[in-house]
Design a protein around this motif. Structure first.
Motif, PDB file in Angstrom:
ATOM      1  N   PHE A  93      -0.718  -2.518  14.085  1.00 48.68           N
ATOM      2  CA  PHE A  93       0.169  -3.745  13.572  1.00 48.68           C
ATOM      3  C   PHE A  93      -0.684  -4.304  12.837  1.00 48.68           C
ATOM      4  CE2 PHE A  93       3.624  -4.246  17.028  1.00 48.68           C
ATOM      5  CZ  PHE A  93       4.146  -2.850  16.926  1.00 48.68           C
ATOM      6  N   SER A  94      -1.902  -4.672  12.915  1.00 44.57           N
ATOM      7  CA  SER A  94      -2.867  -5.480  12.281  1.00 44.57           C
ATOM      8  C   SER A  94      -3.288  -5.154  10.940  1.00 44.57           C
ATOM      9  CB  SER A  94      -3.768  -6.015  13.136  1.00 44.57           C
ATOM     10  OG  SER A  94      -4.836  -4.976  13.255  1.00 44.57           O
ATOM     11  N   TYR A  95      -3.386  -3.773  10.749  1.00 42.90           N
ATOM     12  CA  TYR A  95      -3.890  -3.189   9.623  1.00 42.90           C
ATOM     13  C   TYR A  95      -3.391  -3.673   8.309  1.00 42.90           C
ATOM     14  CZ  TYR A  95      -5.609   0.953   6.605  1.00 42.90           C
ATOM     15  OH  TYR A  95      -6.290   1.457   5.636  1.00 42.90           O
ATOM     16  N   PRO A  96      -2.000  -3.726   8.022  1.00 41.59           N
ATOM     17  CA  PRO A  96      -1.519  -4.039   7.067  1.00 41.59           C
ATOM     18  C   PRO A  96      -1.968  -5.320   6.396  1.00 41.59           C
ATOM     19  CG  PRO A  96       0.272  -3.453   8.468  1.00 41.59           C
ATOM     20  CD  PRO A  96      -0.929  -3.486   9.025  1.00 41.59           C
ATOM     21  N   PHE A  97      -2.475  -6.308   7.091  1.00 46.37           N
ATOM     22  CA  PHE A  97      -2.903  -7.590   6.965  1.00 46.37           C
ATOM     23  C   PHE A  97      -4.328  -7.868   6.622  1.00 46.37           C
ATOM     24  CE2 PHE A  97       0.815  -7.639   9.302  1.00 46.37           C
ATOM     25  CZ  PHE A  97       1.759  -8.421   8.500  1.00 46.37           C
ATOM     26  N   TYR A  98      -5.144  -6.586   6.690  1.00 45.83           N
ATOM     27  CA  TYR A  98      -6.720  -6.623   6.387  1.00 45.83           C
ATOM     28  C   TYR A  98      -6.950  -6.793   4.975  1.00 45.83           C
ATOM     29  CZ  TYR A  98      -7.092  -4.309  10.992  1.00 45.83           C
ATOM     30  OH  TYR A  98      -6.947  -3.906  12.246  1.00 45.83           O
ATOM     31  N   THR A  99      -5.932  -6.407   3.949  1.00 46.71           N
ATOM     32  CA  THR A  99      -6.099  -6.742   2.617  1.00 46.71           C
ATOM     33  C   THR A  99      -7.540  -6.642   1.893  1.00 46.71           C
ATOM     34  OG1 THR A  99      -6.206  -9.218   2.799  1.00 46.71           O
ATOM     35  CG2 THR A  99      -4.201  -7.958   2.362  1.00 46.71           C
ATOM     36  N   GLY A 100      -8.231  -5.643   2.403  1.00 49.02           N
ATOM     37  CA  GLY A 100      -9.666  -5.699   1.837  1.00 49.02           C
ATOM     38  C   GLY A 100     -10.850  -6.595   2.214  1.00 49.02           C
ATOM     39  N   LYS A 101     -10.222  -7.706   2.964  1.00 47.84           N
ATOM     40  CA  LYS A 101     -11.152  -8.398   3.409  1.00 47.84           C
ATOM     41  C   LYS A 101     -11.831  -8.257   4.874  1.00 47.84           C
ATOM     42  CE  LYS A 101     -10.321 -11.540   0.337  1.00 47.84           C
ATOM     43  NZ  LYS A 101     -11.436 -11.989  -0.817  1.00 47.84           N
ATOM     44  N   VAL A 102     -11.140  -7.525   5.509  1.00 45.51           N
ATOM     45  CA  VAL A 102     -11.665  -7.037   6.988  1.00 45.51           C
ATOM     46  C   VAL A 102     -11.732  -5.412   6.734  1.00 45.51           C
ATOM     47  CG1 VAL A 102     -11.304  -6.400   9.331  1.00 45.51           C
ATOM     48  CG2 VAL A 102     -10.269  -8.705   8.253  1.00 45.51           C
ATOM     49  N   GLU A 103     -13.251  -5.062   6.545  1.00 40.45           N
ATOM     50  CA  GLU A 103     -13.463  -3.864   6.552  1.00 40.45           C
ATOM     51  C   GLU A 103     -13.953  -2.733   7.588  1.00 40.45           C
ATOM     52  OE1 GLU A 103     -16.695  -4.744   3.733  1.00 40.45           O
ATOM     53  OE2 GLU A 103     -15.664  -4.693   2.122  1.00 40.45           O
ATOM     54  N   LEU A 104     -12.594  -2.323   8.034  1.00 40.23           N
ATOM     55  CA  LEU A 104     -12.827  -1.786   9.355  1.00 40.23           C
ATOM     56  C   LEU A 104     -12.656  -0.149   8.851  1.00 40.23           C
ATOM     57  CD1 LEU A 104     -12.472  -2.319  12.536  1.00 40.23           C
ATOM     58  CD2 LEU A 104     -10.258  -1.142  12.434  1.00 40.23           C
ATOM     59  N   GLN A 105     -13.998   0.536   9.375  1.00 40.42           N
ATOM     60  CA  GLN A 105     -14.273   1.912   8.753  1.00 40.42           C
ATOM     61  C   GLN A 105     -13.792   2.671   9.800  1.00 40.42           C
ATOM     62  OE1 GLN A 105     -15.329   2.515   5.790  1.00 40.42           O
ATOM     63  NE2 GLN A 105     -15.708   0.485   5.420  1.00 40.42           N
ATOM     64  N   LEU A 106     -13.537   3.955   9.829  1.00 40.09           N
ATOM     65  CA  LEU A 106     -12.936   5.010  10.709  1.00 40.09           C
ATOM     66  C   LEU A 106     -14.184   4.890  11.997  1.00 40.09           C
ATOM     67  CD1 LEU A 106     -10.570   6.580  11.120  1.00 40.09           C
ATOM     68  CD2 LEU A 106     -11.855   8.604  10.201  1.00 40.09           C
ATOM     69  N   VAL A 107     -15.427   4.817  11.527  1.00 45.36           N
ATOM     70  CA  VAL A 107     -16.445   4.838  12.489  1.00 45.36           C
ATOM     71  C   VAL A 107     -16.384   3.590  13.448  1.00 45.36           C
ATOM     72  CG1 VAL A 107     -18.103   4.110  10.875  1.00 45.36           C
ATOM     73  CG2 VAL A 107     -18.642   5.113  12.913  1.00 45.36           C
TER      74      VAL A 107
END
Ligand code: CTP
Ligand code: MG
Length: 173
Positions: free
Chosen positions: A129-143
């Protein structure tokens, strides 16, 4: 992300997930309705008040983290932090309800334990749900997602045991 940053990031979802244990109400989301399988749609453990309280508690926690903790979603603008906190919380509560739906369909009674749905579905849907709002500023990697899954699993087990010991929950899961 570093582990501390990662845990701070997901904290709104954790708080949303935990809040209903204390703030939950009576009226169930499914209003007592059953499906064709004669089992409740979600069950008595998923209440409207609990859902709303969870979303609000997680969002408010996100607000305070945004104001006081620099490591919370470090590079995201203030507004984005609040929006992401809201969707993490909404996702956590939705994932929690989806988990109950699945538990009822496979015949697990309300309140009984189910490892994957109880501990990991809320995390997965919160991230979704939150992923669409990361806009490159939150860098959550698969790891990071993998680390979160492992950490969340153990924290969930630990916190539920604590809540049980503190007599907040009838069962230790
Ligand atoms: N709760 C609530 N409303 C929600 C979610 C939780 O009121 N939307 C409260 C209920 O009192 C619930 C408690 O928090 O019993 C613990 O939540 P949880 O363990 O997620 O629910 P269970 O009772 O185990 O129900 P289920 O088997 O459907 O997961
Ligand atoms: Mg439970």
């Amino acid at each position: 992300m570093e582990l501390l940053q990662l845990i701070l990031f997901i904290l709104p979802a954790y708080i949303a997930n935990a809040a209903p244990v204390i703030l939950g109400g009576k009226t169930p989301i499914d209003l007592g309705q059953k499906m064709n399988d004669k089992k409740r749609i979600l069950g008595k453990g998923k209440t409207i008040r609990g859902f709303i309280a969870g979303v609000l508690a997680g969002t408010v926690a996100g607000f305070f983290l945004s104001v006081y903790v620099a490591e919370f979603m470090t590079h995201a603008p203030f507004n984005d932090k609040i929006i992401i906190s809201f969707f993490l919380s909404l996702g956590a509560m939705s994932g929690d309800a989806i988990g109950s739906f699945i538990k009822r369909r496979i015949g697990i009674e309300s309140g009984n334990e189910s490892l994957v749905t109880d501990q990991l579905l809320f995390l997965g849907v919160a991230l979704l749900f939150s992923y669409p709002f990361y806009t490159g500023k939150v860098e959550l990697q698969l790891v990071d997602v993998a680390v979160l899954a492992i950490v969340t699993f153990f924290l969930h087990v630990a916190f539920n045991r604590i809540a049980h010991a503190a007599k907040l929950k009838k069962v230790p899961w």
